[in-house]
Design an enzyme around this catalytic site. Sequence first.
Site, PDB file in Angstrom:
ATOM      1  N   ARG A 166       0.838  -1.216   0.000  1.00  0.00           N
ATOM      2  CA  ARG A 166       0.000   0.000   0.000  1.00  0.00           C
ATOM      3  C   ARG A 166       0.867   1.259   0.000  1.00  0.00           C
ATOM      4  NH1 ARG A 166      -2.602  -3.595  -0.668  1.00  0.00           N
ATOM      5  NH2 ARG A 166      -4.607  -4.209   0.195  1.00  0.00           N
ATOM      6  N   SER A 240     -10.667  -0.710   3.587  1.00  0.00           N
ATOM      7  CA  SER A 240      -9.824  -0.907   4.781  1.00  0.00           C
ATOM      8  C   SER A 240      -9.375   0.452   5.288  1.00  0.00           C
ATOM      9  CB  SER A 240      -8.572  -1.715   4.438  1.00  0.00           C
ATOM     10  OG  SER A 240      -8.921  -2.935   3.868  1.00  0.00           O
ATOM     11  N   GLU A 338      -4.558   3.482   6.348  1.00  0.00           N
ATOM     12  CA  GLU A 338      -4.286   3.325   4.925  1.00  0.00           C
ATOM     13  C   GLU A 338      -4.951   4.503   4.202  1.00  0.00           C
ATOM     14  OE1 GLU A 338      -5.387  -0.602   3.113  1.00  0.00           O
ATOM     15  OE2 GLU A 338      -6.363   0.725   1.692  1.00  0.00           O
TER      16      GLU A 338
HETATM   17  N1  EPU Z   1     -10.608 -10.990  10.271  1.00  0.00           N
HETATM   18  C1  EPU Z   1     -11.227 -11.071  11.488  1.00  0.00           C
HETATM   19  N2  EPU Z   1     -12.152 -10.126  11.802  1.00  0.00           N
HETATM   20  C2  EPU Z   1     -12.459  -9.119  10.972  1.00  0.00           C
HETATM   21  C3  EPU Z   1     -11.808  -9.016   9.728  1.00  0.00           C
HETATM   22  C4  EPU Z   1     -10.876  -9.964   9.404  1.00  0.00           C
HETATM   23  O1  EPU Z   1     -10.976 -11.956  12.287  1.00  0.00           O
HETATM   24  O2  EPU Z   1     -13.319  -8.315  11.323  1.00  0.00           O
HETATM   25  C5  EPU Z   1      -9.634 -12.026   9.883  1.00  0.00           C
HETATM   26  C6  EPU Z   1     -10.140 -12.852   8.711  1.00  0.00           C
HETATM   27  O3  EPU Z   1     -10.922 -13.914   9.127  1.00  0.00           O
HETATM   28  C7  EPU Z   1      -8.866 -13.313   8.068  1.00  0.00           C
HETATM   29  C8  EPU Z   1      -7.931 -12.150   8.296  1.00  0.00           C
HETATM   30  O4  EPU Z   1      -8.449 -11.416   9.396  1.00  0.00           O
HETATM   31  O5  EPU Z   1      -8.336 -14.422   8.727  1.00  0.00           O
HETATM   32  C9  EPU Z   1      -7.781 -11.259   7.053  1.00  0.00           C
HETATM   33  O6  EPU Z   1      -9.008 -10.778   6.613  1.00  0.00           O
HETATM   34  P1  EPU Z   1      -9.335 -10.350   5.104  1.00  0.00           P
HETATM   35  O7  EPU Z   1      -8.719 -11.251   4.108  1.00  0.00           O
HETATM   36  O8  EPU Z   1     -10.766 -10.103   5.021  1.00  0.00           O
HETATM   37  O9  EPU Z   1      -8.727  -8.923   5.006  1.00  0.00           O
HETATM   38  P2  EPU Z   1      -7.236  -8.378   5.030  1.00  0.00           P
HETATM   39  O10 EPU Z   1      -6.224  -9.355   4.598  1.00  0.00           O
HETATM   40  O11 EPU Z   1      -6.938  -7.714   6.267  1.00  0.00           O
HETATM   41  C10 EPU Z   1      -6.647  -7.171   2.809  1.00  0.00           C
HETATM   42  C11 EPU Z   1      -6.808  -5.812   2.175  1.00  0.00           C
HETATM   43  C12 EPU Z   1      -8.196  -5.652   1.529  1.00  0.00           C
HETATM   44  C13 EPU Z   1      -8.390  -6.774   0.559  1.00  0.00           C
HETATM   45  C14 EPU Z   1      -8.285  -8.101   1.319  1.00  0.00           C
HETATM   46  C15 EPU Z   1      -8.416  -9.303   0.419  1.00  0.00           C
HETATM   47  C16 EPU Z   1      -5.422  -4.370   3.534  1.00  0.00           C
HETATM   48  C17 EPU Z   1      -5.359  -3.298   4.507  1.00  0.00           C
HETATM   49  N3  EPU Z   1      -6.629  -4.785   3.155  1.00  0.00           N
HETATM   50  O12 EPU Z   1      -7.463  -7.233   3.911  1.00  0.00           O
HETATM   51  O13 EPU Z   1      -8.173  -4.469   0.802  1.00  0.00           O
HETATM   52  O14 EPU Z   1      -9.640  -6.681  -0.084  1.00  0.00           O
HETATM   53  O15 EPU Z   1      -6.974  -8.201   1.917  1.00  0.00           O
HETATM   54  O16 EPU Z   1      -7.290  -9.425  -0.362  1.00  0.00           O
HETATM   55  O17 EPU Z   1      -4.386  -4.849   3.084  1.00  0.00           O
HETATM   56  C18 EPU Z   1      -8.697  -2.182   0.906  1.00  0.00           C
HETATM   57  O18 EPU Z   1      -7.483  -1.993   0.877  1.00  0.00           O
HETATM   58  O19 EPU Z   1      -9.540  -1.241   0.960  1.00  0.00           O
HETATM   59  C19 EPU Z   1      -9.173  -3.542   0.931  1.00  0.00           C
HETATM   60  C20 EPU Z   1     -10.426  -3.833   1.077  1.00  0.00           C
END
Ligand code: EPU
Length: 597
Positions: A166, A240, A338
Amino acid sequence: MTPIFEKDKDLGHLTTFGIPARAALYASFENIEQLKRLLLSEEFLENEFFVLGGGSNVLFNGDFKGLVLHCLIKGIKKYQKDETTVFAIAGGGESWEDFVAWTIREGLAGLENLSGIPGTVGASPVQNIGAYGVEVGSLIHKVECYDIMNREVVTLSAEQCRFGYRDSIFKNEGKGRYIVLRVSFKLHPSSVATNLEYGPLRKLEEKLGRRPSISEVADEVVSIRNSKLPDPKKIGSAGSFFKNPVVRIFFYKEVMLALNPDIPYYETDDPLYVKIPAGWLIEHAGLKGYSVGGAEVYPEQCLVLANKGGAKAGEVIELAEHVKKVVLEKFGVTLHPEVNIVDSDIKVTILGSGTSKGVPEVGCFCPVCRSEDPKDNRLRCSALVETKGVRLLIDISPDFRQQSIRAGITALDAALVTHTHYDHVGGFDDLRPLCGGRIFPVYLRKEVNDDLHHRLDYCFREHPYPGVPTFDMHEIDDAPFMIKGVKILPINILHGKLPIVGYRIGDFAYLTDVKTIPEEEIYKLRDLDVLVINALRYKDHFAHLTVDEALEIIKVLKPKRTYLTHMCHEVGKHSEFEKKLPENVYPAYDGLVIHTR
Ligand code: EPU
C-alpha cells in the site's frame, strides 16, 4: 481557454465516505493541456492543493482551505507487444471497476483479482491497491505523470514507482510533485485466471474441477467483497481504514503469541517480518460494532470504519484513535491508517522548552530548579509537528529518547534541523529504533550536514557497524521544500553571528536560538496564527533573545498567539512568569500541545 475554478465546492459526494466537507477552490482537468494551464494559474501558485481521484481512500477532516484538482482524464486503449504481452493503457480519471471489467471483456488476464475496487485508475499506483493475492504494482508497466517541480511530463517505470505494501513513491518523495495522468498495465491475452493463491479462489478451482476463467474469478471476488465490505452505494466507507501491520517475526512469536496464541499472520517478502491482519486484531480487541457518533467499526469486517449515517470526520478520527489505542494496549502493535486523511490542522507538541543546560540545571538549587511543578521541568528544545498524517521532528535534542517515550512517538516521517549546536542534535543516535531498517530522512543546511558527517562519522562509513542508524540527508537552501505533501518554508535567522534556520509550516512558525531576524526575512513571517520563539531570560545574551527582545519581535510580527521556548531557570517559575507576559503570549512547557491550521 482560461481554467474554471469553482468556489466553496461540496466534496462530500466526491468521496466514498460521503462525509460533508468543502473545498475553498475546485477545478477539474480532462487532459494535460488543461492541467498545465491550471498549474500556471494564480489560484494554484497561491494555495496548497490536493489531487482527487475517485475519493475512495480519502477522508477530509474539515473543509479544505486550498485548491482541489480533480483528474477526469479518460480513454482506454490496448497495444499488443507480442504473443504473451498486451499493454492496457487507461487515463487517470477512468473508473477502476469499469477498466478492470473492460480488460476481462477483452480477454486480458492479470487484474481479475482486483475487480470491484472503488476508485480511479489514477489512484491505483499511488496506493498500490491490492486484494486477493494481487498487488497492482506487480502488473504496472509505466506511469505517466506530470512533474510539478520540473514542469514536464515524465514516465516512471514500475521500478521507479518503488511499490511497497500500500505504498509507492507517490505517497512519499513524489507526494505533491507528481500528478498521475495515465497508467500502462502489462497483461497477457488469456481467458484463464492467473492467480489463485488466495484460499477462497483455490476453493473455487476445486469446486469447478478446472482452472477458473478470469470472469469467474472476477465474479467470485466481487461476491466475496459484497459479503464482507459495505455497499458503497448504501454505507459510506473507504474500504480498509488501516494497513495490516508488519512486525518483526521475533516480536510476533515472543510477544504477540504470548498474549494470544491464535493471532494469524501472513508471510512477507522479507523472512524477518510478518504481516498481521488488522481486522482480526480489531475484532479480538472487542471493538466489533463499536461506534463514535455516526462512525462505526463495521461488524462484517472490522478493518472498515463505516459511516452508518451522518458521521462527521471528527467522529471517524476519534473512532480510529480509539481503535489504535485499544489495539496497542491489547497487542502491542501500532496501526497506521491506509486512508489518506486530508487535514489542514497542525498539531504541535513541545517536546522540550528548556535551554541547552535544561531545567533543573545540574548542581543548581534555586527555587525554579527545585520546583515541583512539572512545567518548571524543561528538557532541551525540540518540537513534534503533525499535519496531513505526516510527523515531523524539529531538532533531535539530547533528551530525545525520554521525550519520544513521554510523547508516545512510535514513528516519524522526517526530522528538520535548525542548527548544529549539541542541544539541538545530540539525540541523533537515539533515532535508531525509528529507523527500523529504513534510511531516516533529515532536512538541514549544508554546513550542518558537513558538521554532522564528522560528528556522526560512524553512521556514514562505507561499511558501518551493523545496526547503526542510517540517515538520508537532504540539504536545503532558502527555497520552500515538500515532505510527503507538506510544504515547509525555511526562515534564515541569526544565532549571534551564526546563520541558522527556522521553519514555517502553514500559519505556524518555529524559531529557536534567534538573536536577529534579518529584515528581508520578516515578510515570510506575516499572518502567523502561532509563533514559537526563544526567550532565554531577562538578562542580555550575545546569541539569544531576551524576554523583552522577543516581545519586541512579537509586536512587529503580530502572530495571533506566541509561545516562548528555550528558557533557562532565570525566567522564574512558569506560574509566575506567565502572569508577567502580555495578552496572547505564553510560556511553553514540556508536553504542551498547540493546535493550529
Ligand atoms: N478478520 C477477522 N475479523 C475481521 C476481519 C478480518 O478476524 O473483522 C480475519 C479474517 O478472518 C482473516 C484475516 O483477518 O483471517 C484477514 O481478513 P481479510 O482477508 O478479510 O482482510 P485483510 O487481509 O486484512 C486485505 C486488504 C483488503 C483486501 C483483502 C483481500 C489491507 C489493509 N486490506 O485485507 O483491501 O480486499 O486483503 O485481499 O491490506 C482495501 O485496501 O480497501 C481492501 C479492502
